[in-house]
Design a protein around this motif. Structure first.
Motif, PDB file in Angstrom:
ATOM      1  N   SER A 176       0.848  -1.189   0.000  1.00  0.00           N
ATOM      2  CA  SER A 176       0.000   0.000   0.000  1.00  0.00           C
ATOM      3  C   SER A 176       0.887   1.244   0.000  1.00  0.00           C
ATOM      4  CB  SER A 176      -0.885  -0.020   1.250  1.00  0.00           C
ATOM      5  OG  SER A 176      -1.852   0.995   1.176  1.00  0.00           O
ATOM      6  N   GLN A 180       0.615   5.704  -0.087  1.00  0.00           N
ATOM      7  CA  GLN A 180      -0.295   6.851  -0.094  1.00  0.00           C
ATOM      8  C   GLN A 180       0.474   8.143  -0.244  1.00  0.00           C
ATOM      9  OE1 GLN A 180      -2.026   8.210   3.739  1.00  0.00           O
ATOM     10  NE2 GLN A 180      -1.718   6.110   4.393  1.00  0.00           N
ATOM     11  N   THR A 181      -0.218   9.154  -0.717  1.00  0.00           N
ATOM     12  CA  THR A 181       0.393  10.461  -0.883  1.00  0.00           C
ATOM     13  C   THR A 181      -0.641  11.533  -0.597  1.00  0.00           C
ATOM     14  OG1 THR A 181       1.712  11.843  -2.363  1.00  0.00           O
ATOM     15  CG2 THR A 181      -0.087  10.629  -3.369  1.00  0.00           C
ATOM     16  N   GLU A 182      -0.142  12.719  -0.346  1.00  0.00           N
ATOM     17  CA  GLU A 182      -1.014  13.843  -0.013  1.00  0.00           C
ATOM     18  C   GLU A 182      -0.546  15.044  -0.813  1.00  0.00           C
ATOM     19  OE1 GLU A 182      -3.042  15.303   4.107  1.00  0.00           O
ATOM     20  OE2 GLU A 182      -0.900  14.905   4.122  1.00  0.00           O
ATOM     21  N   GLN A 192      -5.963  13.383  -0.618  1.00  0.00           N
ATOM     22  CA  GLN A 192      -5.221  12.173  -0.281  1.00  0.00           C
ATOM     23  C   GLN A 192      -5.518  11.056  -1.260  1.00  0.00           C
ATOM     24  OE1 GLN A 192      -7.065  12.733   3.236  1.00  0.00           O
ATOM     25  NE2 GLN A 192      -5.450  14.087   3.955  1.00  0.00           N
ATOM     26  N   VAL A 226      -4.723   6.862  -1.675  1.00  0.00           N
ATOM     27  CA  VAL A 226      -4.191   5.603  -1.126  1.00  0.00           C
ATOM     28  C   VAL A 226      -4.385   4.521  -2.175  1.00  0.00           C
ATOM     29  CG1 VAL A 226      -4.231   3.975   0.814  1.00  0.00           C
ATOM     30  CG2 VAL A 226      -5.081   6.307   1.147  1.00  0.00           C
ATOM     31  N   PHE A 265      -7.046  -1.418  -5.176  1.00  0.00           N
ATOM     32  CA  PHE A 265      -7.968  -0.595  -4.387  1.00  0.00           C
ATOM     33  C   PHE A 265      -7.387   0.813  -4.290  1.00  0.00           C
ATOM     34  CE2 PHE A 265      -9.352   0.779   0.005  1.00  0.00           C
ATOM     35  CZ  PHE A 265     -10.686   0.990  -0.329  1.00  0.00           C
ATOM     36  N   VAL A 301      -8.237   4.891  -3.141  1.00  0.00           N
ATOM     37  CA  VAL A 301      -9.123   5.895  -2.565  1.00  0.00           C
ATOM     38  C   VAL A 301      -8.584   7.283  -2.922  1.00  0.00           C
ATOM     39  CG1 VAL A 301     -10.056   6.878  -0.437  1.00  0.00           C
ATOM     40  CG2 VAL A 301      -9.848   4.413  -0.664  1.00  0.00           C
ATOM     41  N   THR A 340      -9.531  11.118  -1.988  1.00  0.00           N
ATOM     42  CA  THR A 340     -10.450  11.815  -1.095  1.00  0.00           C
ATOM     43  C   THR A 340      -9.999  13.226  -0.750  1.00  0.00           C
ATOM     44  OG1 THR A 340     -11.667  11.655   0.996  1.00  0.00           O
ATOM     45  CG2 THR A 340      -9.429  10.780   1.009  1.00  0.00           C
ATOM     46  N   ILE A 346      -3.051  12.416   7.401  1.00  0.00           N
ATOM     47  CA  ILE A 346      -3.013  11.485   6.283  1.00  0.00           C
ATOM     48  C   ILE A 346      -3.785  10.227   6.717  1.00  0.00           C
ATOM     49  CG2 ILE A 346      -0.829  10.332   6.883  1.00  0.00           C
ATOM     50  CD1 ILE A 346      -0.269  11.206   3.686  1.00  0.00           C
ATOM     51  N   ILE A 347      -4.325   9.524   5.742  1.00  0.00           N
ATOM     52  CA  ILE A 347      -5.134   8.326   6.014  1.00  0.00           C
ATOM     53  C   ILE A 347      -4.325   7.333   6.863  1.00  0.00           C
ATOM     54  CG2 ILE A 347      -6.411   6.427   4.923  1.00  0.00           C
ATOM     55  CD1 ILE A 347      -7.507   9.158   4.119  1.00  0.00           C
ATOM     56  N   GLN A 352      -1.232  -2.742   9.216  1.00  0.00           N
ATOM     57  CA  GLN A 352      -1.440  -4.114   8.780  1.00  0.00           C
ATOM     58  C   GLN A 352      -0.573  -5.074   9.571  1.00  0.00           C
ATOM     59  OE1 GLN A 352       0.379  -5.442   4.951  1.00  0.00           O
ATOM     60  NE2 GLN A 352       0.207  -3.311   4.396  1.00  0.00           N
ATOM     61  N   PHE A 398     -11.188   5.720   7.638  1.00  0.00           N
ATOM     62  CA  PHE A 398     -11.752   6.863   6.926  1.00  0.00           C
ATOM     63  C   PHE A 398     -12.767   7.505   7.858  1.00  0.00           C
ATOM     64  CE2 PHE A 398     -10.302   3.872   3.755  1.00  0.00           C
ATOM     65  CZ  PHE A 398      -9.568   4.694   2.915  1.00  0.00           C
ATOM     66  N   PHE A 451     -12.190   0.489   7.067  1.00  0.00           N
ATOM     67  CA  PHE A 451     -12.013  -0.487   5.994  1.00  0.00           C
ATOM     68  C   PHE A 451     -11.066  -1.581   6.483  1.00  0.00           C
ATOM     69  CE2 PHE A 451      -9.621  -1.660   2.004  1.00  0.00           C
ATOM     70  CZ  PHE A 451     -10.644  -2.371   1.419  1.00  0.00           C
ATOM     71  N   ILE A 476      -9.017  -9.153  -2.080  1.00  0.00           N
ATOM     72  CA  ILE A 476     -10.037  -8.424  -1.330  1.00  0.00           C
ATOM     73  C   ILE A 476     -11.150  -9.403  -0.972  1.00  0.00           C
ATOM     74  CG2 ILE A 476     -11.968  -6.811  -1.616  1.00  0.00           C
ATOM     75  CD1 ILE A 476     -10.211  -4.729  -2.482  1.00  0.00           C
TER      76      ILE A 476
END
Lengths: 122, 122
Positions: free
Chosen positions: A9, A11-13, A22, A24, A33, A35, A37, B6-7, B11, B28, B33, B42
Protein backbone atom coordinates in the motif's frame (compact mmCIF):
# COMPACT_ATOMS: atom_id res chain seq x y z
CA UNK A 1 8.86 -21.26 -2.27
CA UNK A 2 8.68 -17.47 -2.19
CA UNK A 3 7.33 -15.98 1.00
CA UNK A 4 3.91 -14.44 0.45
CA UNK A 5 4.40 -10.66 0.49
CA UNK A 6 2.52 -8.47 2.89
CA UNK A 7 -0.20 -6.35 1.27
CA UNK A 8 1.45 -3.44 -0.57
CA UNK A 9 0.00 0.00 0.00
CA UNK A 10 1.24 3.50 -0.81
CA UNK A 11 -0.30 6.85 -0.09
CA UNK A 12 0.39 10.46 -0.88
CA UNK A 13 -1.01 13.84 -0.01
CA UNK A 14 -1.12 17.03 -2.06
CA UNK A 15 -2.87 20.39 -2.02
CA UNK A 16 -4.81 20.97 -5.23
CA UNK A 17 -6.33 24.44 -5.67
CA UNK A 18 -6.12 24.91 -1.89
CA UNK A 19 -7.83 21.59 -1.08
CA UNK A 20 -6.00 18.83 0.79
CA UNK A 21 -6.18 15.70 -1.29
CA UNK A 22 -5.22 12.17 -0.28
CA UNK A 23 -4.60 9.16 -2.45
CA UNK A 24 -4.19 5.60 -1.13
CA UNK A 25 -3.41 2.70 -3.46
CA UNK A 26 -3.39 -0.90 -2.21
CA UNK A 27 -2.61 -4.00 -4.24
CA UNK A 28 -4.61 -7.19 -3.93
CA UNK A 29 -4.21 -10.15 -6.23
CA UNK A 30 -7.69 -9.68 -7.68
CA UNK A 31 -8.18 -5.91 -7.32
CA UNK A 32 -6.30 -2.65 -7.13
CA UNK A 33 -7.97 -0.60 -4.39
CA UNK A 34 -7.67 3.17 -4.75
CA UNK A 35 -9.12 5.90 -2.56
CA UNK A 36 -9.15 9.53 -3.77
CA UNK A 37 -10.45 11.81 -1.10
CA UNK A 38 -10.76 15.48 -0.22
CA UNK A 39 -13.05 14.70 2.73
CA UNK A 40 -11.13 11.85 4.44
CA UNK A 41 -13.98 9.59 3.40
CA UNK A 42 -14.15 6.46 1.30
CA UNK A 43 -17.01 8.22 -0.47
CA UNK A 44 -18.66 6.64 -3.46
CA UNK A 45 -17.32 3.14 -4.01
CA UNK A 46 -17.07 2.15 -7.67
CA UNK A 47 -15.79 -1.03 -9.32
CA UNK A 48 -14.10 -0.65 -12.72
CA UNK A 49 -13.92 -4.03 -14.47
CA UNK A 50 -12.36 -4.74 -17.86
CA UNK A 51 -14.85 -6.37 -20.16
CA UNK A 52 -13.17 -9.47 -21.58
CA UNK A 53 -15.65 -9.82 -24.40
CA UNK A 54 -15.41 -6.35 -25.89
CA UNK A 55 -12.80 -3.82 -26.88
CA UNK A 56 -10.37 -3.51 -29.74
CA UNK A 57 -6.63 -3.38 -30.26
CA UNK A 58 -6.26 -0.49 -27.79
CA UNK A 59 -7.51 -2.70 -24.95
CA UNK A 60 -10.74 -3.87 -23.38
CA UNK A 61 -13.65 -1.61 -22.55
CA UNK A 62 -14.45 -1.10 -18.88
CA UNK A 63 -17.67 -1.53 -16.97
CA UNK A 64 -18.26 0.70 -13.96
CA UNK A 65 -20.64 -0.09 -11.12
CA UNK A 66 -21.44 2.00 -8.04
CA UNK A 67 -21.35 -0.31 -4.99
CA UNK A 68 -21.86 2.29 -2.26
CA UNK A 69 -23.12 5.87 -2.40
CA UNK A 70 -24.87 8.00 -4.99
CA UNK A 71 -25.05 6.52 -8.45
CA UNK A 72 -24.58 9.56 -10.69
CA UNK A 73 -23.63 9.53 -14.38
CA UNK A 74 -20.57 11.73 -13.78
CA UNK A 75 -19.23 9.30 -11.19
CA UNK A 76 -18.89 6.66 -13.91
CA UNK A 77 -17.09 9.13 -16.18
CA UNK A 78 -14.60 10.15 -13.47
CA UNK A 79 -14.06 6.55 -12.37
CA UNK A 80 -13.20 5.45 -15.90
CA UNK A 81 -11.03 8.52 -16.39
CA UNK A 82 -8.82 7.90 -13.36
CA UNK A 83 -8.87 4.10 -13.10
CA UNK A 84 -8.71 2.71 -16.65
CA UNK A 85 -4.96 3.22 -17.02
CA UNK A 86 -4.37 1.52 -13.65
CA UNK A 87 -6.40 -1.51 -14.70
CA UNK A 88 -4.46 -1.69 -17.98
CA UNK A 89 -1.06 -1.34 -16.31
CA UNK A 90 -2.02 -3.95 -13.69
CA UNK A 91 -2.58 -6.70 -16.24
CA UNK A 92 -6.27 -5.85 -16.70
CA UNK A 93 -7.07 -6.31 -13.02
CA UNK A 94 -10.30 -4.63 -11.92
CA UNK A 95 -10.06 -1.51 -9.78
CA UNK A 96 -12.07 -0.72 -6.69
CA UNK A 97 -12.25 3.05 -6.33
CA UNK A 98 -13.40 5.21 -3.44
CA UNK A 99 -14.13 8.69 -4.73
CA UNK A 100 -14.94 11.76 -2.63
CA UNK A 101 -13.70 14.91 -4.29
CA UNK A 102 -14.89 18.46 -3.59
CA UNK A 103 -13.58 19.63 -6.93
CA UNK A 104 -13.95 17.59 -10.11
CA UNK A 105 -12.27 20.01 -12.52
CA UNK A 106 -10.00 18.75 -15.29
CA UNK A 107 -7.00 20.26 -13.49
CA UNK A 108 -7.79 18.31 -10.30
CA UNK A 109 -8.36 15.09 -12.21
CA UNK A 110 -5.00 15.49 -13.96
CA UNK A 111 -3.15 16.09 -10.67
CA UNK A 112 -4.99 13.20 -9.01
CA UNK A 113 -3.90 10.88 -11.83
CA UNK A 114 -0.29 11.97 -11.30
CA UNK A 115 -0.71 11.24 -7.58
CA UNK A 116 -2.00 7.76 -8.42
CA UNK A 117 1.04 7.20 -10.65
CA UNK A 118 3.30 8.14 -7.72
CA UNK A 119 1.57 5.45 -5.60
CA UNK A 120 2.08 2.65 -8.09
CA UNK A 121 1.75 -0.66 -6.22
CA UNK A 122 0.83 -2.88 -9.16
CA UNK B 1 -7.06 24.75 12.43
CA UNK B 2 -5.67 21.25 12.80
CA UNK B 3 -3.90 19.87 9.76
CA UNK B 4 -5.91 17.11 8.13
CA UNK B 5 -4.16 13.84 8.97
CA UNK B 6 -3.01 11.48 6.28
CA UNK B 7 -5.13 8.33 6.01
CA UNK B 8 -4.19 5.97 8.86
CA UNK B 9 -3.58 2.35 7.97
CA UNK B 10 -2.05 -0.57 9.85
CA UNK B 11 -1.44 -4.11 8.78
CA UNK B 12 -0.23 -7.33 10.31
CA UNK B 13 0.57 -10.85 9.20
CA UNK B 14 0.28 -14.12 11.10
CA UNK B 15 0.31 -17.83 10.37
CA UNK B 16 -2.88 -19.50 11.60
CA UNK B 17 -2.97 -23.31 11.41
CA UNK B 18 -0.22 -23.14 8.79
CA UNK B 19 -2.01 -20.56 6.62
CA UNK B 20 -0.52 -17.10 6.04
CA UNK B 21 -3.11 -14.55 7.05
CA UNK B 22 -3.03 -10.80 6.43
CA UNK B 23 -5.08 -8.09 8.05
CA UNK B 24 -5.18 -4.47 6.85
CA UNK B 25 -7.18 -1.81 8.71
CA UNK B 26 -7.62 1.70 7.30
CA UNK B 27 -9.50 4.55 8.90
CA UNK B 28 -11.75 6.86 6.93
CA UNK B 29 -14.02 9.44 8.52
CA UNK B 30 -17.15 7.59 7.40
CA UNK B 31 -15.91 3.96 7.34
CA UNK B 32 -13.38 1.62 8.84
CA UNK B 33 -12.01 -0.49 5.99
CA UNK B 34 -10.73 -3.93 6.97
CA UNK B 35 -9.33 -6.66 4.76
CA UNK B 36 -8.87 -10.21 6.14
CA UNK B 37 -7.21 -12.41 3.60
CA UNK B 38 -5.57 -15.80 3.23
CA UNK B 39 -5.47 -15.47 -0.57
CA UNK B 40 -4.05 -11.94 -0.98
CA UNK B 41 -7.45 -10.97 -2.36
CA UNK B 42 -10.04 -8.42 -1.33
CA UNK B 43 -12.51 -11.29 -1.62
CA UNK B 44 -16.10 -10.83 -0.66
CA UNK B 45 -16.77 -7.18 0.15
CA UNK B 46 -19.33 -6.67 2.90
CA UNK B 47 -20.64 -3.49 4.55
CA UNK B 48 -21.58 -3.71 8.23
CA UNK B 49 -23.78 -0.77 9.21
CA UNK B 50 -25.18 -0.01 12.66
CA UNK B 51 -28.92 0.34 12.53
CA UNK B 52 -29.80 3.60 14.27
CA UNK B 53 -33.43 2.65 14.71
CA UNK B 54 -33.01 -0.69 16.47
CA UNK B 55 -31.01 -2.22 19.28
CA UNK B 56 -31.08 -2.01 23.03
CA UNK B 57 -28.85 -0.87 25.86
CA UNK B 58 -26.00 -3.11 24.63
CA UNK B 59 -25.77 -1.13 21.38
CA UNK B 60 -27.36 -0.99 17.96
CA UNK B 61 -27.98 -4.01 15.77
CA UNK B 62 -25.97 -4.26 12.57
CA UNK B 63 -27.06 -4.72 8.99
CA UNK B 64 -24.73 -6.60 6.65
CA UNK B 65 -24.76 -6.31 2.87
CA UNK B 66 -22.57 -8.09 0.33
CA UNK B 67 -21.34 -5.52 -2.20
CA UNK B 68 -19.00 -7.75 -4.22
CA UNK B 69 -18.69 -11.51 -4.45
CA UNK B 70 -20.81 -14.46 -3.37
CA UNK B 71 -23.71 -13.62 -1.09
CA UNK B 72 -23.77 -16.58 1.30
CA UNK B 73 -25.53 -16.73 4.69
CA UNK B 74 -22.30 -17.61 6.54
CA UNK B 75 -20.58 -14.53 5.12
CA UNK B 76 -23.03 -12.34 7.01
CA UNK B 77 -22.42 -14.30 10.22
CA UNK B 78 -18.62 -14.01 9.94
CA UNK B 79 -18.81 -10.35 8.98
CA UNK B 80 -20.91 -9.49 12.03
CA UNK B 81 -18.68 -11.64 14.22
CA UNK B 82 -15.44 -9.88 13.31
CA UNK B 83 -16.65 -6.34 12.57
CA UNK B 84 -19.32 -5.48 15.13
CA UNK B 85 -16.86 -4.67 17.91
CA UNK B 86 -14.86 -2.44 15.55
CA UNK B 87 -17.97 -0.48 14.61
CA UNK B 88 -18.87 -0.08 18.29
CA UNK B 89 -15.35 1.01 19.29
CA UNK B 90 -15.21 3.44 16.36
CA UNK B 91 -18.21 5.44 17.53
CA UNK B 92 -20.70 3.31 15.59
CA UNK B 93 -19.01 3.95 12.28
CA UNK B 94 -19.89 1.42 9.58
CA UNK B 95 -17.24 -1.10 8.55
CA UNK B 96 -16.32 -2.12 5.03
CA UNK B 97 -14.88 -5.63 5.17
CA UNK B 98 -13.04 -7.65 2.55
CA UNK B 99 -13.14 -11.31 3.52
CA UNK B 100 -11.26 -14.15 1.83
CA UNK B 101 -10.39 -16.87 4.31
CA UNK B 102 -9.50 -20.47 3.49
CA UNK B 103 -10.38 -21.55 6.99
CA UNK B 104 -13.41 -20.23 8.86
CA UNK B 105 -12.99 -22.21 12.08
CA UNK B 106 -13.71 -20.62 15.45
CA UNK B 107 -9.97 -20.72 16.25
CA UNK B 108 -9.12 -18.77 13.09
CA UNK B 109 -11.87 -16.23 13.73
CA UNK B 110 -10.59 -15.65 17.26
CA UNK B 111 -7.00 -15.14 16.08
CA UNK B 112 -8.19 -12.86 13.26
CA UNK B 113 -10.09 -10.71 15.76
CA UNK B 114 -6.93 -10.40 17.86
CA UNK B 115 -5.05 -9.36 14.69
CA UNK B 116 -7.69 -6.68 14.01
CA UNK B 117 -7.27 -5.41 17.58
CA UNK B 118 -3.52 -5.09 16.99
CA UNK B 119 -4.24 -2.92 13.91
CA UNK B 120 -6.51 -0.48 15.71
CA UNK B 121 -6.65 2.73 13.66
CA UNK B 122 -9.97 4.05 14.96
Amino acid sequence: MDPQPIIRSKQTENTIKGIQTQVVCTEFSNYIFIVLTQYGKIGTLVSITPDTKSGDISGPLHTTKVLLGKDEPLTHVYAKNVATFVSQEAGNRPVLLGLSLKDNSAETMKTVKDMIKSCKVW
